[in-house]
Write a protein that holds these residues in place. Structure first.
Motif, short mmCIF file in Angstrom:
data_model
loop_
_atom_site.label_atom_id
_atom_site.label_comp_id
_atom_site.label_asym_id
_atom_site.label_seq_id
_atom_site.Cartn_x
_atom_site.Cartn_y
_atom_site.Cartn_z
N ALA A 69 5.41 -35.43 -0.67
CA ALA A 69 4.47 -34.46 -0.11
C ALA A 69 4.49 -34.56 1.41
O ALA A 69 4.67 -35.64 1.98
CB ALA A 69 3.06 -34.71 -0.63
N LEU A 70 4.28 -33.43 2.06
CA LEU A 70 4.18 -33.39 3.51
C LEU A 70 2.78 -33.80 3.93
O LEU A 70 1.79 -33.25 3.46
CB LEU A 70 4.49 -31.98 4.03
CG LEU A 70 4.36 -31.76 5.54
CD1 LEU A 70 5.35 -32.62 6.31
CD2 LEU A 70 4.56 -30.28 5.88
N ALA A 71 2.69 -34.79 4.82
CA ALA A 71 1.40 -35.31 5.26
C ALA A 71 1.38 -35.43 6.78
O ALA A 71 2.42 -35.66 7.41
CB ALA A 71 1.10 -36.66 4.63
N ARG A 72 0.19 -35.29 7.34
CA ARG A 72 -0.02 -35.52 8.78
C ARG A 72 -0.80 -36.82 8.95
O ARG A 72 -1.90 -36.96 8.42
CB ARG A 72 -0.75 -34.36 9.43
CG ARG A 72 -1.18 -34.63 10.87
CD ARG A 72 -1.41 -33.35 11.66
NE ARG A 72 -0.14 -32.68 11.95
CZ ARG A 72 -0.03 -31.59 12.72
NH1 ARG A 72 -1.12 -31.04 13.24
NH2 ARG A 72 1.15 -31.04 12.94
N TRP A 73 -0.21 -37.75 9.67
CA TRP A 73 -0.89 -38.98 10.02
C TRP A 73 -1.38 -38.88 11.46
O TRP A 73 -0.63 -38.48 12.36
CB TRP A 73 0.03 -40.18 9.89
CG TRP A 73 0.36 -40.56 8.48
CD1 TRP A 73 -0.08 -39.94 7.34
CD2 TRP A 73 1.19 -41.64 8.06
NE1 TRP A 73 0.44 -40.56 6.24
CE2 TRP A 73 1.22 -41.61 6.63
CE3 TRP A 73 1.92 -42.61 8.71
CZ2 TRP A 73 1.96 -42.53 5.88
CZ3 TRP A 73 2.65 -43.53 7.98
CH2 TRP A 73 2.67 -43.49 6.57
N TYR A 113 3.40 -27.75 -1.55
CA TYR A 113 4.80 -27.72 -1.94
C TYR A 113 5.37 -29.13 -1.88
O TYR A 113 5.03 -29.91 -0.98
CB TYR A 113 5.62 -26.82 -1.01
CG TYR A 113 5.66 -25.37 -1.42
CD1 TYR A 113 6.60 -24.92 -2.34
CD2 TYR A 113 4.77 -24.46 -0.89
CE1 TYR A 113 6.64 -23.59 -2.72
CE2 TYR A 113 4.80 -23.12 -1.26
CZ TYR A 113 5.74 -22.70 -2.17
OH TYR A 113 5.77 -21.39 -2.54
N SER A 114 6.25 -29.44 -2.80
CA SER A 114 6.98 -30.70 -2.76
C SER A 114 8.25 -30.49 -1.93
O SER A 114 9.10 -29.66 -2.28
CB SER A 114 7.34 -31.14 -4.19
OG SER A 114 8.11 -32.31 -4.17
N VAL A 115 8.37 -31.23 -0.82
CA VAL A 115 9.48 -31.01 0.10
C VAL A 115 10.07 -32.35 0.55
O VAL A 115 9.43 -33.39 0.50
CB VAL A 115 9.04 -30.21 1.34
CG1 VAL A 115 8.63 -28.80 0.97
CG2 VAL A 115 7.92 -30.93 2.10
N GLU A 116 11.31 -32.28 1.02
CA GLU A 116 11.98 -33.42 1.64
C GLU A 116 12.92 -32.91 2.73
O GLU A 116 12.93 -31.73 3.03
CB GLU A 116 12.77 -34.23 0.59
CG GLU A 116 12.23 -35.65 0.34
CD GLU A 116 12.36 -36.59 1.54
OE1 GLU A 116 12.78 -36.17 2.63
OE2 GLU A 116 12.00 -37.77 1.39
N LEU A 118 8.41 -26.37 -7.49
CA LEU A 118 7.08 -26.05 -8.01
C LEU A 118 6.02 -26.79 -7.20
O LEU A 118 6.26 -27.84 -6.63
CB LEU A 118 6.98 -26.45 -9.48
CG LEU A 118 7.86 -25.64 -10.43
CD1 LEU A 118 7.76 -26.21 -11.83
CD2 LEU A 118 7.46 -24.18 -10.43
N ARG A 119 4.85 -26.21 -7.16
CA ARG A 119 3.77 -26.83 -6.41
C ARG A 119 3.35 -28.14 -7.06
O ARG A 119 3.48 -28.34 -8.26
CB ARG A 119 2.59 -25.86 -6.31
CG ARG A 119 2.93 -24.61 -5.53
CD ARG A 119 1.79 -23.61 -5.55
NE ARG A 119 2.16 -22.40 -4.84
CZ ARG A 119 1.95 -22.20 -3.55
NH1 ARG A 119 1.37 -23.13 -2.83
NH2 ARG A 119 2.31 -21.07 -2.98
N LEU A 120 2.82 -29.05 -6.24
CA LEU A 120 2.45 -30.37 -6.74
C LEU A 120 1.39 -30.29 -7.82
O LEU A 120 1.23 -31.22 -8.62
CB LEU A 120 1.94 -31.23 -5.58
CG LEU A 120 2.98 -31.56 -4.51
CD1 LEU A 120 2.33 -32.39 -3.42
CD2 LEU A 120 4.16 -32.30 -5.10
#
Length: 460
Positions: free
Chosen positions: A299-303, A320-323, A349-351
């Motif tokens: 998952a895309l996260a902001r720290w 969205y599941s991304v890499e 597919l969405r998480l």
């Protein structure tokens, strides 16, 4: 196609290719932008031999193979693939390829040396920056777009190693700074972050497994032991912040979310002294599934790292599941708005969809995704039935001022034909039809990273 029943990372388009080919005058559907003069290069493992292709095989392991497409004046002049061969057999990096100091460099982490490759891909040699990289390098150095200075953090997959090595190189490839940063447990440090003033170290709970090392030494490896790194419940999850060009006595450590991060989209300083850092995070890796990162979806996260408060807070940014995150490199270390990604899971597919959590033991590529960090909007380009991509590469249009004014290049695998294409999209309008599709003479196996190398970056 090579198959190995029971190991998904040796089947389908994960399966290696065994030969090297060169094909000129590639067919193109659509119109290639004539400004694209250079090479699209991509690298990944192409294991061969029983020692690399058994049940113990891990996706991250195997001799490197570089795939290249030469574009010039609106034409696709050639495709070539070559095994990466340094001065000794073990010098065969398989994870990233980029240009620095006028050199094409194939990279890997964990102690492997970079290999310098000529622009025609036909000559190669090990390169250690006059000894500065004698202990190996990293897959993900960070380059300052204004100065050309490159920052890197490397580690050794070796029992007893208690440090990371921080190296800075100038725009010519000369090392100007090196420092040892103490850590424990041999953590896997795949990526790092860089802002205009600081670097961020990722010390997360995946470390060297002595059990896996012991099985390898005894000649009795189990699933995925070819990469002897495992989720470690006893290892802390933390980030270290130090000034660019800093030393161990200047690093400050902060507790981080309990997860693993392979890739950082970007990081930048804020006026209040904090660091914003966008990452692709996994709840765990190599805890339940050992042959690739398939414990669960990323998952895309902001720290937000707040040194004055000693905290690291997390916000999940997209469902969205991304890499394979990429930005316009002119924004590296500066405040960015856009990111481009390869979607993961069935059709990305969405998480929230349970099916996207069931990977069947492998890591599945999907469509191409663009994310707007200002609005939270995600858009996807689906390439059609049976067609998937991995990492995108952003190429700025000459003279562009807008952050997303340029093109996205990525390799698309067509499972219905068992072939691959290099596809060019408008980076600002991801849902539009492709501008061009370069039809490659073979499939390009699912691998790791690549870059667009303009002619002026390597003088050819």
């Amino acid at each position: 196609m090579t198959t190995a029943i029971g190991n998904p990372y040796l089947e389908g388009n994960f399966a290696p290719v065994s030969d090297e080919v060169s094909v000129n005058d590639l067919p193109v559907t659509g119109t290639l932008p004539p400004e694209l003069n250079g090479r699209y290069l991509r690298i990944g493992p192409s294991p061969k031999g029983s020692g690399e292709t058994g049940m113990s095989h891990h996706w991250f392991v195997g001799q490197g193979m570089v795939h290249g497409v030469r574009l010039r004046d609106g034409h696709a002049e050639w495709y070539r693939n070559r095994f990466v061969r340094g001065d000794v057999p073990e010098d065969s990096p398989n994870t990233n390829i980029l240009a620095h100091g006028g050199r094409l460099l194939a990279l890997v982490e964990g102690g492997g040396a970079p290999v310098s490759i000529t622009p025609d891909l036909n000559r190669m040699s090990t390169w250690d920056a006059d000894g500065a990289l004698r202990a190996g390098f990293t897959a993900h150095p960070k380059t300052d777009p204004a100065t050309g200075e490159m920052h890197s953090l490397s580690y050794l997959i070796r029992p007893g190693t208690e440090e990371l090595r921080y190296v800075v190189m100038d725009a010519t490839g000369k090392a100007t700074h090196a420092a040892e940063l103490p850590v424990s447990g041999v953590p896997m440090v795949h990526d790092m972050a860089m802002t205009a003033t600081r670097v961020v170290v990722l010390d997360l709970p995946v470390t060297l497994s002595m059990d896996a090392m012991g099985r390898l030494a005894a000649g009795a490896p189990e699933s995925g032991d070819a990469l002897p790194m495992r989720w470690n419940e006893e290892h802390p999850s933390r980030v270290g912040v130090l000034p660019r060009g800093g030393t161990a006595d200047q690093i400050r450590w902060f507790d981080a979310p309990r997860c693993y991060v392979f890739h950082v989209l970007n990081a930048y300083d804020t006026p209040d002294g904090s660091i914003i850092m966008d990452v692709v995070r996994y709840d765990t890796v190599f805890r339940d599934v050992f042959r690739g990162p398939a414990d669960g979806p990323p998952a895309l996260a902001r720290w937000t790292i707040a040194p004055d408060r000693g905290t690291v807070s997390e916000q999940i940014m997209s469902d969205y599941s991304v890499e394979w995150p990429r930005i316009n490199q002119a924004w590296a270390g500066r405040s960015h708005r856009y990111g481009w990604f390869g979607g993961t899971g069935p059709d990305s597919l969405r998480l929230s969809d349970d099916v996207s959590r069931d990977r069947g033991g492998s890591f599945e590529p999907g469509p191409l995704v663009k994310f707007d960090t200002a609005t939270g909007e995600a858009s996807a380009h689906h390439f059609g039935t049976g067609r998937v991509t991995q990492e995108p590469t952003f190429v700025a249009r000459p003279g562009a001022e807008a952050e997303d004014d340029g093109w996205i290049l990525s390799v698309v695998y067509d499972g219905t034909a068992d072939r691959s294409e290099l596809v060019v999209l408008d980076a600002a309008d991801l849902k539009a039809a492709p501008l061009a599709r370069v039809h490659l003479p073979r499939r390009v196996p699912f691998g790791f990273h690549g870059n667009w190398i303009a002619d002026n970056e390597i003088g050819a």
